[in-house]
Design an enzyme around this catalytic site. Structure first.
Site, mmCIF file in Angstrom:
data_model
loop_
_atom_site.group_PDB
_atom_site.id
_atom_site.type_symbol
_atom_site.label_atom_id
_atom_site.label_comp_id
_atom_site.label_asym_id
_atom_site.label_seq_id
_atom_site.Cartn_x
_atom_site.Cartn_y
_atom_site.Cartn_z
ATOM 1 N N LYS A 1 0.870 -1.182 0.000
ATOM 2 C CA LYS A 1 0.000 0.000 0.000
ATOM 3 C C LYS A 1 0.904 1.228 0.000
ATOM 4 O O LYS A 1 1.051 1.927 1.010
ATOM 5 C CB LYS A 1 -0.933 -0.054 1.224
ATOM 6 C CG LYS A 1 -2.255 0.657 1.030
ATOM 7 C CD LYS A 1 -3.211 0.310 2.170
ATOM 8 C CE LYS A 1 -4.297 1.356 2.342
ATOM 9 N NZ LYS A 1 -5.256 1.468 1.254
HETATM 10 N N1 PPE Z 1 -7.816 -1.993 -2.877
HETATM 11 C C1 PPE Z 1 -7.345 -0.741 -2.806
HETATM 12 C C2 PPE Z 1 -6.621 -0.169 -3.980
HETATM 13 C C3 PPE Z 1 -7.530 -0.009 -1.632
HETATM 14 O O1 PPE Z 1 -7.052 1.240 -1.548
HETATM 15 C C4 PPE Z 1 -8.239 -0.575 -0.550
HETATM 16 C C5 PPE Z 1 -8.465 0.220 0.700
HETATM 17 C C6 PPE Z 1 -8.722 -1.895 -0.677
HETATM 18 C C7 PPE Z 1 -8.483 -2.576 -1.856
HETATM 19 C C8 PPE Z 1 -9.414 -2.599 0.441
HETATM 20 O O2 PPE Z 1 -8.490 -2.923 1.450
HETATM 21 P P1 PPE Z 1 -8.938 -3.088 2.982
HETATM 22 O O3 PPE Z 1 -9.210 -1.738 3.493
HETATM 23 O O4 PPE Z 1 -7.785 -3.767 3.610
HETATM 24 O O5 PPE Z 1 -10.151 -3.934 2.999
HETATM 25 N N2 PPE Z 1 -8.780 1.587 0.445
HETATM 26 C C9 PPE Z 1 -8.745 2.581 1.497
HETATM 27 C C10 PPE Z 1 -9.277 3.908 1.015
HETATM 28 C C11 PPE Z 1 -8.347 4.643 0.126
HETATM 29 C C12 PPE Z 1 -8.501 6.119 0.266
HETATM 30 O O6 PPE Z 1 -7.724 6.708 0.985
HETATM 31 O O7 PPE Z 1 -9.409 6.699 -0.344
HETATM 32 C C13 PPE Z 1 -9.623 2.192 2.679
HETATM 33 O O8 PPE Z 1 -10.658 1.534 2.461
HETATM 34 O O9 PPE Z 1 -9.278 2.573 3.792
#
Ligand code: PPE
Length: 305
Positions: A159
């Site tokens: 990330k």
């Molecule tokens: N893919 C991407 C590209 C991504 O940024 C996130 C989180 C996910 C999948 C889901 O990951 P998880 O949160 O572990 O389930 N995206 C973040 C938001 C990005 C932003 O700043 O806007 C979030 O959900 O916190």
């Protein structure tokens, strides 16, 4: 989305007043996109505010840094404790947390060997990421003209802040075209993920979600949803999909910490049943798990105070 300030931001071990939490314009990461970050939510539970899967998020932060070859000055345990301190200090029952590790001020140039890593953690209230109607009415998705990062260009499993320029290109293209969110394919043309969420597709009696090898982030919500879906008796398969699989999906939803479980009502203007029965059941079960209402997953609700 505008940010509502909270009293302090944790910076390298100090609680700094929100308005003083500033960095120099020659901060390395501002120039080269060399930071790693997390997005985490704290929810109100019967026992007080609890940060959902905090330790798993901070372990992913450490993995993101490792992929980037960035030294981390704080252990997983130290950052976990700092996140709890930030939530407790915020006075909020529910909030969004943003830990970030970045190369600070002092060195320029692409070599990072002499750089120091700074870490900060902020918290603020953050509502429904894809809109208040996302669970009931669903969101409109557009396949992006932008391709998701390749593993040998910028590892998508990290990330990394710089990776999000790709997400922003895709998101803005979708919004300008009148859609809510972009879904990206990888360089092989297979479904990867949205600009900020992982994807689940109901196909017959299965739910399919793309693997990390597709270029998707190893999502913590994706992992949670796979566990919940199995509890509800659904067969979940981690597998590749073509864009045409989305057009003929029985139902579809996207998941992420910020977006939680958001239904999809169309992809490239092909309508999809919304919210489908699995989407509704999983969204309800997810809302319970994050708020500590499911004893099976209580260890994921890490109390902030
Ligand atoms: N893919 C991407 C590209 C991504 O940024 C996130 C989180 C996910 C999948 C889901 O990951 P998880 O949160 O572990 O389930 N995206 C973040 C938001 C990005 C932003 O700043 O806007 C979030 O959900 O916190």
């Amino acid at each position: 989305m505008p940010i509502t300030p909270t009293p302090h931001i944790w910076m390298n071990g100090e609680m700094v007043p929100w308005e003083d939490a500033k960095i120099h314009v020659l901060t390395h990461t501002l120039h080269y996109g060399t930071g790693v970050f997390e997005g985490i939510r704290a929810y109100e539970t019967d026992d007080g505010p609890a940060i959902f899967r905090l330790t798993d998020h901070i372990e992913r932060l450490h993995n993101s840094a490792k992929i980037l070859d960035m030294p981390m000055p704080y252990s997983v345990g130290e950052i976990v404790e700092a996140c709890k301190q930030v939530v407790a200090d915020s006075g909020l029952d529910a909030c969004y947390l943003r830990p970030i590790a970045y190369y600070g001020y002092g060195e320029m140039g692409l070599a990072t060997s002499e750089c120091t890593t700074d870490v900060s953690i902020a918290a603020w209230p953050w509502g429904a990421y894809l809109g208040d109607d996302a669970v009931t009415k669903g969101v409109r998705l557009k396949i992006s003209s932008w391709t998701r990062h390749d593993h040998n260009i910028m590892p998508p499993a990290s990330k990394t802040t710089g990776n999000y320029a790709n997400s922003t290109l895709a998101k803005m293209e979708a919004i300008r075209a009148g859609y809510d969110e972009a879904i990206m394919l990888n360089s092989a043309g297979l479904v990867s993920e949205c600009s900020g969420e992982n994807v689940f597709v109901g196909m017959g009696d299965r739910l399919v979600t793309p693997p990390t090898s597709s270029g998707a982030l190893p999502g913590i919500t994706q992992h949670t949803v796979m566990a919940i879906a199995a509890d509800l008796g659904y067969e979940v398969v981690v597998g590749d999909m073509a864009r045409s699989d989305l057009y003929t999906a029985d139902e579809m939803f996207v998941v992420g910490t910020a977006a939680e479980v958001s239904a999809v009502n169309s992809v490239d203007d092909r309508d999809i049943e919304c919210p489908g029965p699995r989407t509704k059941a999983i969204a309800d079960a997810y809302a319970d798990v994050v708020r500590g209402r499911n004893p099976k997953y209580r260890s994921w609700n890490e109390l902030a105070r």
